[in-house]
Design a protein around this motif. Structure first.
Motif, PDB file in Angstrom:
ATOM      1  N   GLY A 198       0.820  -1.213   0.000  1.00  0.00           N
ATOM      2  CA  GLY A 198       0.000   0.000   0.000  1.00  0.00           C
ATOM      3  C   GLY A 198       0.851   1.260   0.000  1.00  0.00           C
ATOM      4  O   GLY A 198       0.570   2.222  -0.719  1.00  0.00           O
ATOM      5  N   LYS A 199       1.913   1.250   0.813  1.00  0.00           N
ATOM      6  CA  LYS A 199       2.816   2.404   0.845  1.00  0.00           C
ATOM      7  C   LYS A 199       3.508   2.588  -0.501  1.00  0.00           C
ATOM      8  O   LYS A 199       3.667   3.710  -0.983  1.00  0.00           O
ATOM      9  CB  LYS A 199       3.857   2.231   1.945  1.00  0.00           C
ATOM     10  N   LYS A 200       3.898   1.487  -1.089  1.00  0.00           N
ATOM     11  CA  LYS A 200       4.581   1.575  -2.379  1.00  0.00           C
ATOM     12  C   LYS A 200       3.647   2.150  -3.436  1.00  0.00           C
ATOM     13  O   LYS A 200       4.057   2.962  -4.267  1.00  0.00           O
ATOM     14  CB  LYS A 200       5.094   0.207  -2.803  1.00  0.00           C
ATOM     15  N   GLU A 201       2.386   1.724  -3.384  1.00  0.00           N
ATOM     16  CA  GLU A 201       1.403   2.247  -4.344  1.00  0.00           C
ATOM     17  C   GLU A 201       1.199   3.747  -4.153  1.00  0.00           C
ATOM     18  O   GLU A 201       1.111   4.501  -5.114  1.00  0.00           O
ATOM     19  CB  GLU A 201       0.081   1.499  -4.180  1.00  0.00           C
ATOM     20  N   MET A 202       1.150   4.184  -2.911  1.00  0.00           N
ATOM     21  CA  MET A 202       0.916   5.598  -2.619  1.00  0.00           C
ATOM     22  C   MET A 202       2.162   6.467  -2.814  1.00  0.00           C
ATOM     23  O   MET A 202       2.081   7.575  -3.341  1.00  0.00           O
ATOM     24  CB  MET A 202       0.417   5.767  -1.183  1.00  0.00           C
ATOM     25  N   LEU A 203       3.311   5.959  -2.369  1.00  0.00           N
ATOM     26  CA  LEU A 203       4.524   6.772  -2.334  1.00  0.00           C
ATOM     27  C   LEU A 203       5.569   6.400  -3.381  1.00  0.00           C
ATOM     28  O   LEU A 203       6.521   7.138  -3.600  1.00  0.00           O
ATOM     29  CB  LEU A 203       5.182   6.654  -0.944  1.00  0.00           C
ATOM     30  N   GLY A 204       5.418   5.232  -3.972  1.00  0.00           N
ATOM     31  CA  GLY A 204       6.410   4.782  -4.935  1.00  0.00           C
ATOM     32  C   GLY A 204       7.515   3.943  -4.310  1.00  0.00           C
ATOM     33  O   GLY A 204       8.384   3.446  -4.997  1.00  0.00           O
ATOM     34  N   PHE A 205       7.509   3.811  -2.983  1.00  0.00           N
ATOM     35  CA  PHE A 205       8.513   3.003  -2.284  1.00  0.00           C
ATOM     36  C   PHE A 205       7.947   2.635  -0.919  1.00  0.00           C
ATOM     37  O   PHE A 205       6.954   3.192  -0.482  1.00  0.00           O
ATOM     38  CB  PHE A 205       9.823   3.777  -2.100  1.00  0.00           C
ATOM     39  N   SER A 206       8.577   1.685  -0.254  1.00  0.00           N
ATOM     40  CA  SER A 206       8.218   1.356   1.122  1.00  0.00           C
ATOM     41  C   SER A 206       9.444   0.798   1.828  1.00  0.00           C
ATOM     42  O   SER A 206      10.434   0.436   1.186  1.00  0.00           O
ATOM     43  CB  SER A 206       7.077   0.341   1.169  1.00  0.00           C
ATOM     44  N   GLN A 207       9.380   0.697   3.131  1.00  0.00           N
ATOM     45  CA  GLN A 207      10.480   0.144   3.910  1.00  0.00           C
ATOM     46  C   GLN A 207      10.711  -1.323   3.571  1.00  0.00           C
ATOM     47  O   GLN A 207      11.810  -1.836   3.750  1.00  0.00           O
ATOM     48  CB  GLN A 207      10.216   0.293   5.403  1.00  0.00           C
ATOM     49  N   MET A 208       9.693  -2.010   3.108  1.00  0.00           N
ATOM     50  CA  MET A 208       9.829  -3.423   2.734  1.00  0.00           C
ATOM     51  C   MET A 208      10.725  -3.599   1.512  1.00  0.00           C
ATOM     52  O   MET A 208      11.186  -4.677   1.222  1.00  0.00           O
ATOM     53  CB  MET A 208       8.457  -4.044   2.452  1.00  0.00           C
ATOM     54  N   ASP A 209      10.978  -2.494   0.765  1.00  0.00           N
ATOM     55  CA  ASP A 209      11.810  -2.573  -0.426  1.00  0.00           C
ATOM     56  C   ASP A 209      13.301  -2.584  -0.107  1.00  0.00           C
ATOM     57  O   ASP A 209      14.110  -2.908  -0.961  1.00  0.00           O
ATOM     58  CB  ASP A 209      11.529  -1.392  -1.363  1.00  0.00           C
ATOM     59  N   GLY A 210      13.693  -2.179   1.080  1.00  0.00           N
ATOM     60  CA  GLY A 210      15.106  -2.127   1.425  1.00  0.00           C
ATOM     61  C   GLY A 210      15.809  -0.954   0.781  1.00  0.00           C
ATOM     62  O   GLY A 210      15.204  -0.116   0.101  1.00  0.00           O
ATOM     63  N   ALA A 211      17.107  -0.884   0.980  1.00  0.00           N
ATOM     64  CA  ALA A 211      17.901   0.249   0.520  1.00  0.00           C
ATOM     65  C   ALA A 211      17.900   0.418  -0.997  1.00  0.00           C
ATOM     66  O   ALA A 211      17.977   1.518  -1.512  1.00  0.00           O
ATOM     67  CB  ALA A 211      19.331   0.114   1.026  1.00  0.00           C
ATOM     68  N   PHE A 212      17.826  -0.688  -1.744  1.00  0.00           N
ATOM     69  CA  PHE A 212      17.906  -0.606  -3.196  1.00  0.00           C
ATOM     70  C   PHE A 212      16.565  -0.786  -3.886  1.00  0.00           C
ATOM     71  O   PHE A 212      16.500  -0.882  -5.090  1.00  0.00           O
ATOM     72  CB  PHE A 212      18.902  -1.653  -3.719  1.00  0.00           C
ATOM     73  N   GLY A 213      15.505  -0.855  -3.103  1.00  0.00           N
ATOM     74  CA  GLY A 213      14.185  -0.964  -3.684  1.00  0.00           C
ATOM     75  C   GLY A 213      13.829  -2.327  -4.231  1.00  0.00           C
ATOM     76  O   GLY A 213      12.852  -2.478  -4.935  1.00  0.00           O
ATOM     77  N   LYS A 214      14.634  -3.364  -3.906  1.00  0.00           N
ATOM     78  CA  LYS A 214      14.365  -4.684  -4.461  1.00  0.00           C
ATOM     79  C   LYS A 214      14.346  -5.776  -3.396  1.00  0.00           C
ATOM     80  O   LYS A 214      14.239  -6.947  -3.741  1.00  0.00           O
ATOM     81  CB  LYS A 214      15.418  -5.037  -5.509  1.00  0.00           C
ATOM     82  N   ALA A 215      14.469  -5.426  -2.138  1.00  0.00           N
ATOM     83  CA  ALA A 215      14.620  -6.438  -1.089  1.00  0.00           C
ATOM     84  C   ALA A 215      13.437  -7.395  -1.021  1.00  0.00           C
ATOM     85  O   ALA A 215      13.617  -8.581  -0.818  1.00  0.00           O
ATOM     86  CB  ALA A 215      14.833  -5.771   0.271  1.00  0.00           C
ATOM     87  N   GLY A 216      12.221  -6.901  -1.194  1.00  0.00           N
ATOM     88  CA  GLY A 216      11.053  -7.758  -1.062  1.00  0.00           C
ATOM     89  C   GLY A 216      10.553  -8.322  -2.372  1.00  0.00           C
ATOM     90  O   GLY A 216       9.623  -9.113  -2.400  1.00  0.00           O
ATOM     91  N   VAL A 217      11.176  -7.944  -3.485  1.00  0.00           N
ATOM     92  CA  VAL A 217      10.681  -8.338  -4.791  1.00  0.00           C
ATOM     93  C   VAL A 217      10.761  -9.855  -4.954  1.00  0.00           C
ATOM     94  O   VAL A 217      11.806 -10.454  -4.782  1.00  0.00           O
ATOM     95  CB  VAL A 217      11.491  -7.636  -5.917  1.00  0.00           C
ATOM     96  N   GLY A 218       9.615 -10.461  -5.260  1.00  0.00           N
ATOM     97  CA  GLY A 218       9.560 -11.891  -5.510  1.00  0.00           C
ATOM     98  C   GLY A 218       9.613 -12.754  -4.265  1.00  0.00           C
ATOM     99  O   GLY A 218       9.487 -13.950  -4.338  1.00  0.00           O
ATOM    100  N   ARG A 219       9.791 -12.143  -3.126  1.00  0.00           N
ATOM    101  CA  ARG A 219       9.953 -12.929  -1.906  1.00  0.00           C
ATOM    102  C   ARG A 219       8.642 -13.545  -1.449  1.00  0.00           C
ATOM    103  O   ARG A 219       8.604 -14.709  -1.082  1.00  0.00           O
ATOM    104  CB  ARG A 219      10.506 -12.035  -0.797  1.00  0.00           C
ATOM    105  N   TYR A 220       7.583 -12.766  -1.450  1.00  0.00           N
ATOM    106  CA  TYR A 220       6.321 -13.266  -0.895  1.00  0.00           C
ATOM    107  C   TYR A 220       5.201 -13.302  -1.912  1.00  0.00           C
ATOM    108  O   TYR A 220       4.144 -13.790  -1.617  1.00  0.00           O
ATOM    109  CB  TYR A 220       5.891 -12.409   0.296  1.00  0.00           C
ATOM    110  N   GLU A 221       5.435 -12.759  -3.089  1.00  0.00           N
ATOM    111  CA  GLU A 221       4.377 -12.783  -4.085  1.00  0.00           C
ATOM    112  C   GLU A 221       4.282 -14.165  -4.714  1.00  0.00           C
ATOM    113  O   GLU A 221       5.258 -14.869  -4.811  1.00  0.00           O
ATOM    114  CB  GLU A 221       4.636 -11.748  -5.208  1.00  0.00           C
ATOM    115  N   LYS A 222       3.086 -14.492  -5.170  1.00  0.00           N
ATOM    116  CA  LYS A 222       2.888 -15.784  -5.861  1.00  0.00           C
ATOM    117  C   LYS A 222       3.210 -15.606  -7.315  1.00  0.00           C
ATOM    118  O   LYS A 222       2.998 -14.626  -7.924  1.00  0.00           O
ATOM    119  CB  LYS A 222       1.436 -16.234  -5.698  1.00  0.00           C
TER     120      LYS A 222
END
Length: 134
Positions: free
Chosen positions: A110-134
């Motif tokens: 939700g934060k990423k949708e609103m702001l373009g980034f979130s803390q879940m993205d990590g320093a490089f914006g890719k930390a959570g990518v593919g980790r929990y999505e199906k």
């Protein structure tokens, strides 16, 4: 042994208490996880609940508080010289960790949708990518 009991008191019990205190203060701010996702993560609902739709959102925190109280009892027994138990009978509530990660993922999206980034993205914006999505 004495070393184990000292480790439990100084290294294990302290964070268990801190997490329990935080859980007690924060359970109402958790992002609810949709029932279909709960079924994917945990399959069956906890013992005593018909299905995930009737399971309270704070169930894992309740389990953690019970786990903490179990340790309190064991430590009191040790204080009284009773060393017959090494740990509480309550199982470690590992489900709480998955619940928190899933809740953070929902909020992060939700934060990423609103702001373009979130803390879940990590320093490089890719930390959570593919980790929990199906």
């Amino acid at each position: 042994t004495q070393r184990y009991r000292e480790w439990v008191r100084t290294e294990l019990h302290v964070p268990i208490v801190r997490i329990a205190e935080q859980a007690y203060k924060s359970v109402e701010v958790l992002e609810p996880i949709p029932v279909p996702r709960l079924k994917e993560l945990f399959r069956e609902p906890p013992i005593g609940f018909q299905d995930w739709g009737f399971t309270p959102r704070g169930i894992f925190f309740s389990m953690w508080l019970s786990y903490r109280r179990g340790w309190d009892v064991v430590l009191k027994e040790w204080d009284n010289g009773d060393y017959s138990r090494l740990r509480p009978s309550n199982p470690f509530p590992v489900g709480m960790l998955y619940y928190i990660i899933e809740s953070q993922t929902i909020v992060g999206a939700g934060k990423k949708e609103m702001l373009g980034f979130s803390q879940m993205d990590g320093a490089f914006g890719k930390a959570g990518v593919g980790r929990y999505e199906k």
